[in-house]
Design a protein around this motif. Sequence first.
Motif, PDB file in Angstrom:
ATOM      1  N   GLY A 461       0.817  -1.212   0.000  1.00 12.66           N
ATOM      2  CA  GLY A 461       0.000   0.000   0.000  1.00 12.66           C
ATOM      3  C   GLY A 461       0.848   1.259   0.000  1.00 12.66           C
ATOM      4  N   GLU A 462       0.223   2.373  -0.307  1.00 19.84           N
ATOM      5  CA  GLU A 462       0.868   3.686  -0.279  1.00 19.84           C
ATOM      6  C   GLU A 462       2.153   3.724  -1.121  1.00 19.84           C
ATOM      7  N   PHE A 463       2.077   3.108  -2.310  1.00 15.42           N
ATOM      8  CA  PHE A 463       3.243   3.117  -3.199  1.00 15.42           C
ATOM      9  C   PHE A 463       3.522   4.543  -3.675  1.00 15.42           C
ATOM     10  N   GLN A 464       4.819   4.908  -3.692  1.00 15.81           N
ATOM     11  CA  GLN A 464       5.203   6.256  -4.132  1.00 15.81           C
ATOM     12  C   GLN A 464       6.552   6.201  -4.835  1.00 15.81           C
ATOM     13  N   SER A 465       6.639   6.865  -5.986  1.00 15.63           N
ATOM     14  CA  SER A 465       7.905   6.964  -6.710  1.00 15.63           C
ATOM     15  C   SER A 465       8.678   8.180  -6.207  1.00 15.63           C
ATOM     16  N   LEU A 466       9.951   7.997  -5.918  1.00 11.82           N
ATOM     17  CA  LEU A 466      10.822   9.069  -5.445  1.00 11.82           C
ATOM     18  C   LEU A 466      11.729   9.471  -6.602  1.00 11.82           C
ATOM     19  N   THR A 467      11.424  10.581  -7.249  1.00 10.63           N
ATOM     20  CA  THR A 467      12.079  10.968  -8.495  1.00 10.63           C
ATOM     21  C   THR A 467      13.600  10.927  -8.402  1.00 10.63           C
ATOM     22  N   GLY A 468      14.201  10.141  -9.274  1.00 15.67           N
ATOM     23  CA  GLY A 468      15.656  10.073  -9.345  1.00 15.67           C
ATOM     24  C   GLY A 468      16.310   9.272  -8.238  1.00 15.67           C
ATOM     25  N   GLN A 469      15.498   8.689  -7.330  1.00 14.30           N
ATOM     26  CA  GLN A 469      16.094   7.980  -6.195  1.00 14.30           C
ATOM     27  C   GLN A 469      15.606   6.543  -6.059  1.00 14.30           C
ATOM     28  N   GLY A 470      14.304   6.298  -6.286  1.00 15.57           N
ATOM     29  CA  GLY A 470      13.774   4.956  -6.129  1.00 15.57           C
ATOM     30  C   GLY A 470      12.290   4.992  -5.823  1.00 15.57           C
ATOM     31  N   VAL A 471      11.818   4.019  -5.003  1.00 17.33           N
ATOM     32  CA  VAL A 471      10.406   3.937  -4.654  1.00 17.33           C
ATOM     33  C   VAL A 471      10.266   3.593  -3.173  1.00 17.33           C
ATOM     34  N   LYS A 472       9.067   3.835  -2.647  1.00 22.36           N
ATOM     35  CA  LYS A 472       8.776   3.384  -1.293  1.00 22.36           C
ATOM     36  C   LYS A 472       7.331   2.911  -1.242  1.00 22.36           C
ATOM     37  N   ALA A 473       7.029   2.000  -0.288  1.00 16.83           N
ATOM     38  CA  ALA A 473       5.677   1.487  -0.135  1.00 16.83           C
ATOM     39  C   ALA A 473       5.547   0.849   1.240  1.00 16.83           C
ATOM     40  N   VAL A 474       4.323   0.684   1.665  1.00 17.87           N
ATOM     41  CA  VAL A 474       4.043   0.038   2.950  1.00 17.87           C
ATOM     42  C   VAL A 474       3.702  -1.421   2.710  1.00 17.87           C
ATOM     43  N   VAL A 475       4.445  -2.314   3.364  1.00 20.93           N
ATOM     44  CA  VAL A 475       4.175  -3.752   3.311  1.00 20.93           C
ATOM     45  C   VAL A 475       3.850  -4.181   4.740  1.00 20.93           C
ATOM     46  N   ALA A 576      27.105  11.491 -14.708  1.00 17.56           N
ATOM     47  CA  ALA A 576      26.300  10.494 -14.006  1.00 17.56           C
ATOM     48  C   ALA A 576      25.645  11.075 -12.767  1.00 17.56           C
ATOM     49  N   GLY A 577      24.712  10.300 -12.229  1.00 21.60           N
ATOM     50  CA  GLY A 577      24.021  10.708 -11.008  1.00 21.60           C
ATOM     51  C   GLY A 577      23.155  11.929 -11.190  1.00 21.60           C
ATOM     52  N   LEU A 578      22.625  12.126 -12.404  1.00 20.88           N
ATOM     53  CA  LEU A 578      21.874  13.346 -12.707  1.00 20.88           C
ATOM     54  C   LEU A 578      20.378  13.156 -12.478  1.00 20.88           C
ATOM     55  N   LEU A 579      19.762  14.097 -11.805  1.00 21.77           N
ATOM     56  CA  LEU A 579      18.313  14.172 -11.716  1.00 21.77           C
ATOM     57  C   LEU A 579      17.791  14.799 -13.018  1.00 21.77           C
ATOM     58  N   PRO A 580      16.484  14.676 -13.310  1.00 15.83           N
ATOM     59  CA  PRO A 580      15.960  15.231 -14.573  1.00 15.83           C
ATOM     60  C   PRO A 580      16.330  16.695 -14.802  1.00 15.83           C
ATOM     61  N   GLU A 581      16.258  17.526 -13.736  1.00 17.38           N
ATOM     62  CA  GLU A 581      16.597  18.937 -13.932  1.00 17.38           C
ATOM     63  C   GLU A 581      18.087  19.133 -14.189  1.00 17.38           C
ATOM     64  N   GLU A 582      18.915  18.201 -13.691  1.00  8.83           N
ATOM     65  CA  GLU A 582      20.362  18.288 -13.937  1.00  8.83           C
ATOM     66  C   GLU A 582      20.698  17.851 -15.365  1.00  8.83           C
ATOM     67  N   LYS A 583      19.935  16.898 -15.898  1.00 12.53           N
ATOM     68  CA  LYS A 583      20.111  16.526 -17.305  1.00 12.53           C
ATOM     69  C   LYS A 583      19.762  17.715 -18.198  1.00 12.53           C
ATOM     70  N   LEU A 584      18.709  18.405 -17.839  1.00 11.84           N
ATOM     71  CA  LEU A 584      18.311  19.598 -18.585  1.00 11.84           C
ATOM     72  C   LEU A 584      19.434  20.633 -18.585  1.00 11.84           C
ATOM     73  N   ALA A 585      20.051  20.836 -17.408  1.00 15.08           N
ATOM     74  CA  ALA A 585      21.160  21.790 -17.311  1.00 15.08           C
ATOM     75  C   ALA A 585      22.342  21.333 -18.154  1.00 15.08           C
ATOM     76  N   ALA A 586      22.586  20.011 -18.201  1.00  8.77           N
ATOM     77  CA  ALA A 586      23.700  19.481 -19.000  1.00  8.77           C
ATOM     78  C   ALA A 586      23.486  19.753 -20.484  1.00  8.77           C
TER      79      ALA A 586
END
Length: 708
Positions: A461-475, A576-586
């Motif tokens: 439950g409560e699945f959530q995507s963490l942009t550029g980092q991963g995911v979290k959820a309640v099990v 490497a290790g770029l978040l979407p806004e950092e790719k934009l800056a690149a």
Amino acid sequence: MRSEQALDQWEAKTYRVQGLTCPNCAATFERNVKSLPGVKEAKVNFGAAKLTVWGEATIDELEQAGAFEQLTIREERERTVRPEPFWKRKENRNVYVAAALLAIGWTASAAGSGRLAVAAYVAAIVIGGYSLFRAGFRNLIRWQFDMNTLMTIAVLGAAAIGEWQEGAVVVILFAISEALERYSMENARWSIASLMEMAPDEATIRRGAEEVTVPVEDVRVGDVMIVKPGGKIAMDGIVISGASTVNEAAITGESLPVEKAPGAAVFAGTLNGEGFLEVEVTKRADETTVAKMIDLVEEAQAERAPSQAFVDRFARYYTPFIIAVALLIAVVPPLVMDGAWLDWVYRGLAVLVIGCPCALVISTPVAIVTAIGNAARRGVLIKGGAHLEQIGRLRAVALDKTGTLTKGKPAVTDVIVYEGTREQLLAIAAAIEKRSQHPLASAIVRRAEEEGTPFLDVPVGEFQSLTGQGVKAVVGSETYYIGSPALLTGLIGELPGEAEQQIAVFRSEGKTVMAVGTANRLLGLVAAADPLRPSAPDTIAALRRLGVAEIAMVTGDHRQTAQAIGRQAGVSDVRAGLLPEEKLAAIRELKQRCGITAMVGDGVNDAPALAAADVGVAMGGAGTDTALETADVVLMADDLRQLPYTIHLGRRTLAIVKQNIAIALGFKVLALVAAVPGWLTLWLAVFADMGATLLVTLNSMRLLRVKG
């Protein structure tokens, strides 16, 4: 054009136009259609030879609007007929009769029969120039100066000063030039129109216990289509039964057959191999991938390239300038220098003939149409001449890692457990990642399925995507995190030393590491490897040979992993290790430092970077509506080798456009210089204009030979 809101109440109907050879004629045709009583708005796509009408008009009315060029109107989806050979065309019969009359005139003149010769020349002028005069007089009345107007004035002027033979030769050469130009343009368009021939008109559908053959327009989404061995697939769909190989070269440009099993996507217009397939139809006939390809390419042909805009602006001033020069040559010397009127009027008429801007106006669109058509047939969609020119000027290319330089299908290689059991770790990870669309998530789910891990019943439950980092959820009652080691480090502080060492080892091997844990403890590590595409090193080398100054990898993956892949591919600039806004800056930094920059990705992720680049290139667009709609260039096959081909085609197109402009203007300049001392005859002026037009067209046809 009227606002889209005002036109929404009117139905838009699109037609194909046969015989459209000149952008100026296209503009005249558009104006004529707009003036029809029931038409609210009209737009002509010269490159694709299509007409869109808002309002009501019959095909007869539209053909009447195009009668000045003897245009033929057909329904948009009507099958295209391959252009007839030049010598078989009905519209050329008048040319043959006029040429025969010219030969009779020459014979009579040589035999001393002047009256018979003049009669033959007059007949040749009237028969060979009928359509020319009809359009020329109409334009003259409206004070519109196009090539028909200029040629009409020139022929009438030749007749007025008694140059009957010259007038007949001018009419015949101009008619031949028009016919060859029409034939060449239709052949250039055929490369796109023939795409419509790839998909069959009918499909075999199972309805109840029967198999029926119906027109593709009557096939519904959800119908089960029967595809027999060796048959063409009529509709897009998903295989639900059977196995075979399918040749998808018509869509992707890839000649090697692709294996198809239940769950695989198939596309209309592709060729089934030796197997028997049952396919559930997923798209209507007008929504299939091949239908979208045709629509996108034809829309692209309507887009004006920057060079074409320049040529059009130039031609707008060029034609009045030539008319003024011709008038001055005809009038000034007799008035000022006591020159012979007949002599100087003749020279003025010759300048008027050479002033026809046809070769110049067609120099860019014919090259753009040919190049875009060639690319489409090789599985590359280029959405307009502007993008094609940008590709030809590329100085930098940024490539995403996952799915671009790598295959995009990572596989789990290692599972390290620090707490609990391997089965528990995989079950929790797979249950959570089942809800994610990331390729690494799919890899974890596949590994759990392969090992028979029971994860489908795990309550999440409560699945959530963490942009550029991963995911979290309640099990159960506890929150779990899956993502980059940095995500867990931020939650629990430093990771155990053993885990840090293991992570470093995995990354040095080019593997991506995912940490699994809670807010206060690390449960384990999952390592996955996404193998480098075998074609990646050769592609990077090819880009450098093409003169791309900067090649960079931009990825959200860890630096060590990215650098390992970069070394294998031959990319030294790894970001490497770029978040979407950092790719934009690149991307913005590359544009500022290097110039015109392309971003190559999967067309779904990295949307900001793709949008910020001068050219956004999407990989593997076949079946991906998002890629087809958002990218400037779509590589339909999942094949990186199409990228160097596309850049090479863009550069060849730029070169040929420049050559065409030089040819068109060069012929005009030479002819104008020759006109002053009287070396330029009327028939030589037409021959020069015809030669320039044919050379420009034939030079553009060379783009059909550009290969990957």
